[in-house]
Design an enzyme around this catalytic site. Sequence first.
Site, PDB file in Angstrom:
ATOM      1  N   ILE A 269      -2.319  -6.835 -12.926  1.00 50.20           N
ATOM      2  CA  ILE A 269      -1.176  -7.284 -12.129  1.00 50.20           C
ATOM      3  C   ILE A 269      -1.488  -8.694 -11.650  1.00 50.20           C
ATOM      4  O   ILE A 269      -2.519  -8.929 -11.014  1.00 50.20           O
ATOM      5  CB  ILE A 269      -0.941  -6.339 -10.936  1.00 50.20           C
ATOM      6  CG1 ILE A 269      -0.668  -4.910 -11.434  1.00 50.20           C
ATOM      7  CG2 ILE A 269       0.199  -6.832 -10.061  1.00 50.20           C
ATOM      8  CD1 ILE A 269      -0.643  -3.872 -10.335  1.00 50.20           C
TER       9      ILE A 269
ATOM     10  N   GLY B  79     -10.150  -5.427 -14.187  1.00 50.12           N
ATOM     11  CA  GLY B  79      -9.986  -6.649 -13.412  1.00 50.12           C
ATOM     12  C   GLY B  79      -8.531  -6.978 -13.157  1.00 50.12           C
ATOM     13  O   GLY B  79      -7.627  -6.349 -13.692  1.00 50.12           O
ATOM     14  N   ARG B  80      -8.339  -7.955 -12.269  1.00 51.38           N
ATOM     15  CA  ARG B  80      -7.018  -8.509 -11.980  1.00 51.38           C
ATOM     16  C   ARG B  80      -5.967  -7.423 -11.742  1.00 51.38           C
ATOM     17  O   ARG B  80      -4.923  -7.405 -12.380  1.00 51.38           O
ATOM     18  CB  ARG B  80      -6.580  -9.438 -13.103  1.00 51.38           C
ATOM     19  CG  ARG B  80      -7.408 -10.701 -13.169  1.00 51.38           C
ATOM     20  CD  ARG B  80      -6.833 -11.725 -14.108  1.00 51.38           C
ATOM     21  NE  ARG B  80      -7.584 -12.972 -14.026  1.00 51.38           N
ATOM     22  CZ  ARG B  80      -7.292 -14.067 -14.717  1.00 51.38           C
ATOM     23  NH1 ARG B  80      -6.263 -14.067 -15.544  1.00 51.38           N
ATOM     24  NH2 ARG B  80      -8.013 -15.156 -14.594  1.00 51.38           N
ATOM     25  N   SER B  81      -6.245  -6.585 -10.776  1.00 51.11           N
ATOM     26  CA  SER B  81      -5.288  -5.516 -10.513  1.00 51.11           C
ATOM     27  C   SER B  81      -5.170  -5.251  -9.007  1.00 51.11           C
ATOM     28  O   SER B  81      -5.533  -4.173  -8.555  1.00 51.11           O
ATOM     29  CB  SER B  81      -5.708  -4.253 -11.259  1.00 51.11           C
ATOM     30  OG  SER B  81      -7.049  -3.892 -10.959  1.00 51.11           O
TER      31      SER B  81
ATOM     32  N   HIS C  85     -13.415  -5.128 -11.251  1.00 50.22           N
ATOM     33  CA  HIS C  85     -12.898  -5.350  -9.906  1.00 50.22           C
ATOM     34  C   HIS C  85     -11.412  -5.010  -9.828  1.00 50.22           C
ATOM     35  O   HIS C  85     -10.720  -4.950 -10.843  1.00 50.22           O
ATOM     36  CB  HIS C  85     -13.131  -6.798  -9.470  1.00 50.22           C
ATOM     37  CG  HIS C  85     -12.363  -7.816 -10.257  1.00 50.22           C
ATOM     38  ND1 HIS C  85     -12.854  -8.389 -11.419  1.00 50.22           N
ATOM     39  CD2 HIS C  85     -11.144  -8.375 -10.057  1.00 50.22           C
ATOM     40  CE1 HIS C  85     -11.971  -9.252 -11.886  1.00 50.22           C
ATOM     41  NE2 HIS C  85     -10.920  -9.261 -11.082  1.00 50.22           N
TER      42      HIS C  85
END
Length: 379
Positions: free
Chosen positions: A233, A254-256, A278
């Site tokens: 997201i 990642g990137r959520s 992460h």
Amino acid sequence: MRLHAPILSLLAAAASTSAAGVTGSAEGFAKGVTGGGSATPVYPSTTAELVSYLGDSSARVIVLTKTFDFTGTEGTTTETGCAPWGTASACQVAINKNDWCTNYQPNAPSVSVTYDNAGVLGITVKSNKSLVGEGSSGVIKGKGLRIVSGASNVIIQNIAITDLNPKYVWGGDAITLDNADMVWIDHVTTARIGRQHLVLGTSASNRVTVSNSYFNGVTSYSATCDGYHYWGIYLTGSNDMVTLKGNYIYHMSGRSPKVGGNTLLHAVNNYWYDSSGHAFEIDSGGYVLAEGNVFQNIPTVIEGTVGGQLFTSPDSSTNAICSTYLGHTCQVNGFGSSGTFKQADTAFLVNFQGKNIASASAYTVAQSSVPSNAGQGKL
């Protein structure tokens, strides 16, 4: 009284019409969104008809009753891409979109890529639309959705978006918002996506609520080469207020979310489960209030140093300040086999004052309800 067949048919049609449409209403920043309102529901039967309904200037309630498979409808492209994360079978490779490989990965091995053209750019969704799935039947396969260029008052509910060139970074985004306003995404499932499951930016997307949705990161190809999707997201609009409530964010690396640009994010009662990397990444311009969430098997809840501001609702005493700005005391988050997540920046909380704010329950409520209620077919 005996009803004749024509009368029975009319009654059935009336019942179907009354049942079709949006269920419930948006909480949070997109409260008040109406989408297609009371427009007579339409039922597309072909991919072309679906594209037409979504892209015309009429207010519409569009009901999906089957899978609309765009795979192959726009042909394929074979060209040279790159392999920044290696050439193992579980690794994603990248399309050289806008010379990305050339400019940003000049040392990566070159590889041949063959991708489906339909997945690269989503279907344009114009203003005043409700796109609703019937039961668990409404699926858009091989192409995403784009709510852009001034589109407003849009509801996407109870559909699945799947299989957008999952092997290829830049293969397509499931849902894109850019220069939009008043958008509600609810009970949506996304799976096997090449790039972002949800992306906002870089222009303003203003008032957005994303609720009760299932972002499924299980994949055969990933940038981390481990079956966990990295591009979850991405919230980097220039003037965005985003409510993220009741979502199930699963099997990401990642990137959520990644949050930046100028984004005010209220992350409330979501369930992050099973990450190999992460969850949050917060850059300059990202302002995040997180409360009542569950982090289970998330080794790194937040990546690196916070570039923006973050309030993690650390304890009941600190959380009392929320009542001044949100109208309720913030709820602590819950953690199981997860990393630390503790920061209490308060200067930005004034930005919530006077806005439509989603309610918050204890994290134990999210823990018991979100996995079984999030996603398509769970209305």
